[in-house]
Each structure stands twice: as C-alpha cells, then as structure tokens.
Write a protein that holds these residues in place. Sequence first.
Motif, PDB file in Angstrom:
ATOM      1  N   ALA A 162      49.968  37.278  44.336  1.00  9.16           N
ATOM      2  CA  ALA A 162      49.363  36.207  44.665  1.00  9.16           C
ATOM      3  C   ALA A 162      48.636  34.970  44.252  1.00  9.16           C
ATOM      4  O   ALA A 162      48.505  34.065  44.731  1.00  9.16           O
ATOM      5  CB  ALA A 162      47.796  36.653  45.641  1.00  9.16           C
ATOM      6  N   THR A 163      47.974  34.905  42.190  1.00  7.47           N
ATOM      7  CA  THR A 163      47.771  34.142  42.268  1.00  7.47           C
ATOM      8  C   THR A 163      48.264  33.919  40.809  1.00  7.47           C
ATOM      9  O   THR A 163      48.402  32.480  40.294  1.00  7.47           O
ATOM     10  CB  THR A 163      46.638  34.862  41.195  1.00  7.47           C
ATOM     11  OG1 THR A 163      46.183  35.770  40.079  1.00  7.47           O
ATOM     12  CG2 THR A 163      45.864  35.359  42.170  1.00  7.47           C
ATOM     13  N   GLY A 164      49.495  34.839  40.375  1.00  4.52           N
ATOM     14  CA  GLY A 164      50.107  34.226  38.977  1.00  4.52           C
ATOM     15  C   GLY A 164      50.011  34.195  37.696  1.00  4.52           C
ATOM     16  O   GLY A 164      50.530  34.340  36.932  1.00  4.52           O
ATOM     17  N   GLN A 165      48.162  35.441  37.898  1.00  2.00           N
ATOM     18  CA  GLN A 165      48.177  35.946  36.872  1.00  2.00           C
ATOM     19  C   GLN A 165      47.824  37.176  37.176  1.00  2.00           C
ATOM     20  O   GLN A 165      47.430  37.578  37.937  1.00  2.00           O
ATOM     21  CB  GLN A 165      47.125  34.780  36.241  1.00  2.00           C
ATOM     22  CG  GLN A 165      45.667  34.269  37.077  1.00  2.00           C
ATOM     23  CD  GLN A 165      44.656  33.756  36.627  1.00  2.00           C
ATOM     24  OE1 GLN A 165      44.853  33.226  35.285  1.00  2.00           O
ATOM     25  NE2 GLN A 165      44.448  32.893  37.331  1.00  2.00           N
ATOM     26  N   SER A 166      47.509  37.645  35.986  1.00  3.34           N
ATOM     27  CA  SER A 166      46.908  39.231  35.607  1.00  3.34           C
ATOM     28  C   SER A 166      45.817  39.041  35.808  1.00  3.34           C
ATOM     29  O   SER A 166      44.682  37.781  35.858  1.00  3.34           O
ATOM     30  CB  SER A 166      47.779  40.328  34.754  1.00  3.34           C
ATOM     31  OG  SER A 166      46.653  39.753  33.736  1.00  3.34           O
ATOM     32  N   PRO A 167      45.121  39.776  36.566  1.00  5.85           N
ATOM     33  CA  PRO A 167      43.106  39.937  36.997  1.00  5.85           C
ATOM     34  C   PRO A 167      42.688  40.081  35.010  1.00  5.85           C
ATOM     35  O   PRO A 167      41.634  39.325  35.324  1.00  5.85           O
ATOM     36  CB  PRO A 167      42.460  40.914  37.056  1.00  5.85           C
ATOM     37  CG  PRO A 167      44.489  41.623  37.779  1.00  5.85           C
ATOM     38  CD  PRO A 167      45.421  41.186  37.273  1.00  5.85           C
ATOM     39  N   THR A 168      43.474  40.694  34.106  1.00  2.00           N
ATOM     40  CA  THR A 168      42.434  40.393  32.963  1.00  2.00           C
ATOM     41  C   THR A 168      42.884  39.116  32.795  1.00  2.00           C
ATOM     42  O   THR A 168      41.315  38.618  32.032  1.00  2.00           O
ATOM     43  CB  THR A 168      42.963  41.348  31.777  1.00  2.00           C
ATOM     44  OG1 THR A 168      43.670  42.378  31.805  1.00  2.00           O
ATOM     45  CG2 THR A 168      42.924  41.284  29.983  1.00  2.00           C
ATOM     46  N   ALA A 169      43.888  38.688  32.322  1.00  2.00           N
ATOM     47  CA  ALA A 169      44.307  37.338  32.222  1.00  2.00           C
ATOM     48  C   ALA A 169      43.240  36.429  33.214  1.00  2.00           C
ATOM     49  O   ALA A 169      42.762  35.304  32.522  1.00  2.00           O
ATOM     50  CB  ALA A 169      45.701  36.277  31.969  1.00  2.00           C
TER      51      ALA A 169
END
Length: 284
Positions: A270-277
């Motif tokens: 959905a956002t193009g990045q991991s939650p950690t990133a």
Amino acid sequence: MPPIAAPSATDRAPGSAPANSVGPLTPHLYAPDALRPLRAKEHFLNADTQVELHQHPWPQLTFSTRGVIRLSTEDGSYIVPPSRALWVPADMPHSISLIEDAELRTVYLHSWLGPAWERCEVLEISPLLRALMLALDTTPDGLPPADPHAAQRERWIAPLLVDELERATQIRIDVPLPTDKRLRQLCEALLRNPANRATLAERAQQIGASERTVARLFRDQLGMSWQQWRQQAVLAHALPLLARGMAVSLVASASGYATDSAFCAMFKAATGQSPTAFQHKKRG
C-alpha cells in the motif's frame, strides 16, 4: 454517492487525537486566476497537526515531499504517502491530518484547468509531475515572487502538468463510507475496533444480512471488495500507531492481523515501504 458525514474514526485513529489544530493555511493568498493559473504553497507541519475543515472554489493537488498525511472529506479518508498526490475537486470540504512531520505542498489550479474529476483521486507521482510541482513559486500574494518570472513560468508549466495528471496512475488508498444503513453500521464497527477478527459472515449476521448481500453492497456502494475496504481501514488505523513508535508486532495485532508478515506485506504493497522503514525514516 451523496455526501455523508463521516464518523470521527475515519479522521484519526482511536486514541490519537491531533495535538494541534490549525486553520486552512491561507488559501486566499494563493488564489489562481487567468494570469497565474497555477499557484503553489508549502508548509512544514509537525505530526499530530490537523488542518481544519475548509473548502475553496478551485481544485487542488496535495502531496508531501516527506511524511505521510491523511486527507478527509465528508465521505471518507485518503492516505497520501510521499510517492503519491491527491486530487481534490473544487468546492469539496476537506481537512488534513499529519501522521508524521511533513513538508506539505499544495498546488491550486484555475477552475478551467485540470481533469473533470468529481471525486478525490490518489495519483502516483511521476518524476516529471514532481519536478513540475516543485518548480512553482510558493510566495503568497502581497509579497514579490522569489522568481520574477513566476507568472510566465506557471502559464508554461500548466498544460504539461495537466497532461501528466491525466496520464498518472490512479491508486485506491482511501476509506470510503457507504450510504446503506446496515453496511455503514458494519463499517463503523470495524473502524472503532480494527483488531476484531470477525469474518464477513459473522459481521453480516450482526446487522441482519447475509454474507452475499453484504459482499454485493460493498461492490455496489463502495466499488471494492470487503477485503479491499478492510485493508484501507486498517492502514488508516495503523499509520499513526507506527508513527508514534509502537512495535510492528503490536500494530499488527492491534490491526487484526494474525501474523507480522501478513501485516508487513499489506503495508508495503500500500505504501511502497515496510513498516520498519517507515519508522526509521520518521526517527531520522
């Protein structure tokens, strides 16, 4: 779908009320006209800031060079990460919530410019579209433009920017709300408690409808499946929690995901990045 009042849960995650509320950021000082058909402004805003509900007689593009924002209208909310922009039609009341510290950019278009889109649209920002938006002067009325040729450049940029808009890929990152009373009851229940892992059949039974009926209502009224709508609602709930530094495992559980990996896969898609990133970028 006629405008309807959205519950407060669509405007912010439970327990995460904005710490600071500000006015509409002086749109009257950037009004587009025939001489200057494109006007741009920028504001640096802190996380937990909410720009109060307002409207104006021209359409706009809203995006951020850094930081995730959530723009809310009367019939839903839209998640806007930096890789995307949101088209807001003229005369549409809207408010903005800052999920993290953000450099908020807004481009106003003269009423005769732009696509004839009647609803908000989340758009993938191409490198050219980003460059065009960032090239616009952001000086408000009453002060001399930083670029003495700003008006001329705006007139040159306008047709190319509109062409890029019409070519842009449209993406669903919104939490729309239905007009059907039963379906709305179901949606509001999930927004109040995203961690509830009840199935669609169980939720349908609670509102006195069959699973097939509810699935059809989602398609007819919201243009998406139950799974797609739930993902959007969960994302709107999870982003503020992640921005506040909550552990990914806890956010996944609070969002109704049985495993961290399933939540991380949804978030990255959905956002193009991991939650950690996402969290590391915020801390940086």
